[in-house]
Scaffold this motif. Sequence first.
Motif, PDB file in Angstrom:
ATOM      1  N   TYR A  38       0.813  -1.219   0.000  1.00 61.35           N
ATOM      2  CA  TYR A  38       0.000   0.000   0.000  1.00 61.35           C
ATOM      3  C   TYR A  38       0.849   1.273   0.000  1.00 61.35           C
ATOM      4  O   TYR A  38       0.314   2.377   0.108  1.00 61.35           O
ATOM      5  CB  TYR A  38      -0.929   0.037   1.220  1.00 61.35           C
ATOM      6  N   VAL A  73       2.897   0.815   8.214  1.00 64.23           N
ATOM      7  CA  VAL A  73       2.300   1.561   9.330  1.00 64.23           C
ATOM      8  C   VAL A  73       2.875   1.094  10.664  1.00 64.23           C
ATOM      9  O   VAL A  73       3.626   0.124  10.731  1.00 64.23           O
ATOM     10  CB  VAL A  73       0.753   1.499   9.295  1.00 64.23           C
ATOM     11  N   PHE A  75       1.910  -0.479  13.440  1.00 60.37           N
ATOM     12  CA  PHE A  75       1.851  -1.825  14.033  1.00 60.37           C
ATOM     13  C   PHE A  75       2.803  -2.782  13.316  1.00 60.37           C
ATOM     14  O   PHE A  75       3.283  -3.752  13.898  1.00 60.37           O
ATOM     15  CB  PHE A  75       0.400  -2.375  14.051  1.00 60.37           C
ATOM     16  N   CYS A  98      -3.146   3.270  12.209  1.00 62.51           N
ATOM     17  CA  CYS A  98      -4.088   2.372  11.528  1.00 62.51           C
ATOM     18  C   CYS A  98      -5.432   2.476  12.236  1.00 62.51           C
ATOM     19  O   CYS A  98      -5.504   2.305  13.463  1.00 62.51           O
ATOM     20  CB  CYS A  98      -3.549   0.938  11.589  1.00 62.51           C
ATOM     21  N   SER A  99      -6.493   2.761  11.479  1.00 60.03           N
ATOM     22  CA  SER A  99      -7.821   2.926  12.100  1.00 60.03           C
ATOM     23  C   SER A  99      -8.269   1.625  12.763  1.00 60.03           C
ATOM     24  O   SER A  99      -8.954   1.644  13.786  1.00 60.03           O
ATOM     25  CB  SER A  99      -8.848   3.355  11.052  1.00 60.03           C
ATOM     26  N   LEU A 100      -7.879   0.508  12.186  1.00 61.02           N
ATOM     27  CA  LEU A 100      -8.283  -0.791  12.741  1.00 61.02           C
ATOM     28  C   LEU A 100      -7.593  -1.036  14.088  1.00 61.02           C
ATOM     29  O   LEU A 100      -8.239  -1.430  15.063  1.00 61.02           O
ATOM     30  CB  LEU A 100      -7.932  -1.884  11.715  1.00 61.02           C
ATOM     31  N   ASN A 126      -3.021  -6.457  12.755  1.00 59.94           N
ATOM     32  CA  ASN A 126      -3.329  -5.018  12.722  1.00 59.94           C
ATOM     33  C   ASN A 126      -3.852  -4.571  14.088  1.00 59.94           C
ATOM     34  O   ASN A 126      -5.027  -4.229  14.251  1.00 59.94           O
ATOM     35  CB  ASN A 126      -4.398  -4.712  11.660  1.00 59.94           C
ATOM     36  N   CYS A 184     -11.627  -1.381   9.420  1.00 60.53           N
ATOM     37  CA  CYS A 184     -10.669  -0.516   8.708  1.00 60.53           C
ATOM     38  C   CYS A 184     -11.446   0.505   7.888  1.00 60.53           C
ATOM     39  O   CYS A 184     -12.317   0.117   7.101  1.00 60.53           O
ATOM     40  CB  CYS A 184      -9.813  -1.400   7.804  1.00 60.53           C
ATOM     41  N   VAL A 186     -10.571   2.161   5.350  1.00 58.31           N
ATOM     42  CA  VAL A 186     -10.327   2.059   3.900  1.00 58.31           C
ATOM     43  C   VAL A 186     -11.202   0.952   3.297  1.00 58.31           C
ATOM     44  O   VAL A 186     -11.895   1.164   2.293  1.00 58.31           O
ATOM     45  CB  VAL A 186      -8.836   1.756   3.640  1.00 58.31           C
ATOM     46  N   HIS A 187     -11.203  -0.219   3.921  1.00 53.30           N
ATOM     47  CA  HIS A 187     -11.928  -1.355   3.345  1.00 53.30           C
ATOM     48  C   HIS A 187     -13.440  -1.261   3.555  1.00 53.30           C
ATOM     49  O   HIS A 187     -14.190  -2.038   2.969  1.00 53.30           O
ATOM     50  CB  HIS A 187     -11.357  -2.673   3.881  1.00 53.30           C
ATOM     51  N   GLU A 212     -10.957  -7.755   4.547  1.00 52.66           N
ATOM     52  CA  GLU A 212     -11.336  -6.660   5.450  1.00 52.66           C
ATOM     53  C   GLU A 212     -12.556  -5.891   4.920  1.00 52.66           C
ATOM     54  O   GLU A 212     -13.092  -5.021   5.606  1.00 52.66           O
ATOM     55  CB  GLU A 212     -10.178  -5.673   5.627  1.00 52.66           C
ATOM     56  N   CYS A 277      -5.215   4.486   1.741  1.00 58.54           N
ATOM     57  CA  CYS A 277      -5.049   4.505   3.194  1.00 58.54           C
ATOM     58  C   CYS A 277      -4.311   5.785   3.604  1.00 58.54           C
ATOM     59  O   CYS A 277      -3.148   5.980   3.229  1.00 58.54           O
ATOM     60  CB  CYS A 277      -4.285   3.278   3.658  1.00 58.54           C
ATOM     61  N   TYR A 279      -3.041   6.629   6.309  1.00 63.78           N
ATOM     62  CA  TYR A 279      -1.892   6.373   7.192  1.00 63.78           C
ATOM     63  C   TYR A 279      -0.699   5.889   6.361  1.00 63.78           C
ATOM     64  O   TYR A 279       0.405   6.405   6.494  1.00 63.78           O
ATOM     65  CB  TYR A 279      -2.261   5.328   8.253  1.00 63.78           C
ATOM     66  N   MET A 280      -0.946   4.901   5.526  1.00 56.66           N
ATOM     67  CA  MET A 280       0.132   4.371   4.681  1.00 56.66           C
ATOM     68  C   MET A 280       0.739   5.488   3.827  1.00 56.66           C
ATOM     69  O   MET A 280       1.935   5.544   3.609  1.00 56.66           O
ATOM     70  CB  MET A 280      -0.419   3.292   3.735  1.00 56.66           C
TER      71      MET A 280
HETATM   72 FE1  SF4 Z   1      -5.064   0.033   8.797  1.00 58.00          FE
HETATM   73 FE2  SF4 Z   1      -4.716   1.354   6.483  1.00 58.00          FE
HETATM   74 FE3  SF4 Z   1      -4.479  -1.335   6.548  1.00 58.00          FE
HETATM   75 FE4  SF4 Z   1      -6.872  -0.149   6.876  1.00 58.00          FE
HETATM   76  S1  SF4 Z   1      -5.585  -0.118   5.035  1.00 58.00           S
HETATM   77  S2  SF4 Z   1      -6.055  -1.844   8.069  1.00 58.00           S
HETATM   78  S3  SF4 Z   1      -6.329   1.716   8.027  1.00 58.00           S
HETATM   79  S4  SF4 Z   1      -3.194   0.171   7.580  1.00 58.00           S
END
Ligand code: SF4
Length: 320
Positions: A38, A73, A75, A98-100, A126, A184, A186-187, A212, A277, A279-280
């Motif tokens: 990502y 990210v 984690f 990471c939102s998750l 995650n 998550c 994003v997903h 996800e 994402c 964060y990524m």
């Molecule tokens: Fe976390 Fe981003 Fe992966 Fe979603 S896509 S699980 S927010 S790192």
Amino acid sequence: MFTAVKPKTHLDEIPSDLFGAINELKKELNAVVLAHYYQEADIQDIADYLGDSLGLSQQAANTDAEVIVFAGVHFMAETAKILNPDKLVLLPDLAAGCSLADSCPPEAFQAFKAAHPDHIVISYINCSAEIKALSDIICTSSNAVKIVNQIPAEQPIIFAPDRNLGRYVSEQTGRDLVLWDGSCIVHETFSEKRMIELKVEHPSAEIIAHPECEPPVLRHADYIGSTTALLKYCQQSQSDQFIVATEPGIIHQMEKAAPNKQFIPAPAMNNCACNECPYMRLNTLEKLYLAMKNKAPEITLPEAIRVKALQPIQRMLAMS
Ligand code: SF4
Ligand code: 13P
């Protein structure tokens, strides 16, 4: 004549040949660059190893390098540090969370676990080091089904923190999992309606999705798998068009691996780029260079947490 002195910014520190400078620093520091699919294309291209969460943790467990630069990210970099307490682990931007992982705070999870005392805890990678320390086994999207299938049928299981992956694993294994209600951002952004419209426009395209994603999206998928599994699938499939329901960063590798095929990112609910994402995408090639040059930001964590978090990761590596 008066000439204003321009204040020095960090941009002045960026060399014009960033690829060359990063490759020099890799040698100088005995560093390895590990990157997730990502990440932006330039980071993927400079990485020594590119992979999904499982592949990245296996690489982190086996590397001889003294410095691990983690282009992913928090984690993920934290997992590398848990496995390598004596190595310097760098994350180009410490705010790459990471939102998750954030959807599972340790105190609330501890109470949830206490309410199910006869359950073992399988946690998706995650999550924070604190949640790993409260878990029995870690899993990723590529080995979750395999790991749950190795647990005796009579043993009740809590699965955390992703409710969507948990529901998918429950369906695949026929196990009744107690799910933590995390997800998550994003997903969960993909629109079923817009994906169906796209499928009508491209009737021969296969829909491929990450587990996800939510059930309405997974229902339409021709194939469901981790990022590495999706990448392999599109190479092997007879189809030459794919609608890709995961973070679109992976399309860079899909296009490299199958240049004659077409990859269409699954659309988000609004006409936004929310399938990227946030964060990524905080990591950039410039920040990666600066992290190596300054040997910071560094990942650190309390030793007591690290030691507790290590065992469930080692169990995962052994069971994969
Ligand atoms: Fe976390 Fe981003 Fe992966 Fe979603 S896509 S699980 S927010 S790192
Ligand atoms: P995988 O790397 O297991 O495919 O998971 C994707 C993801 O969301 C990472 O944050």
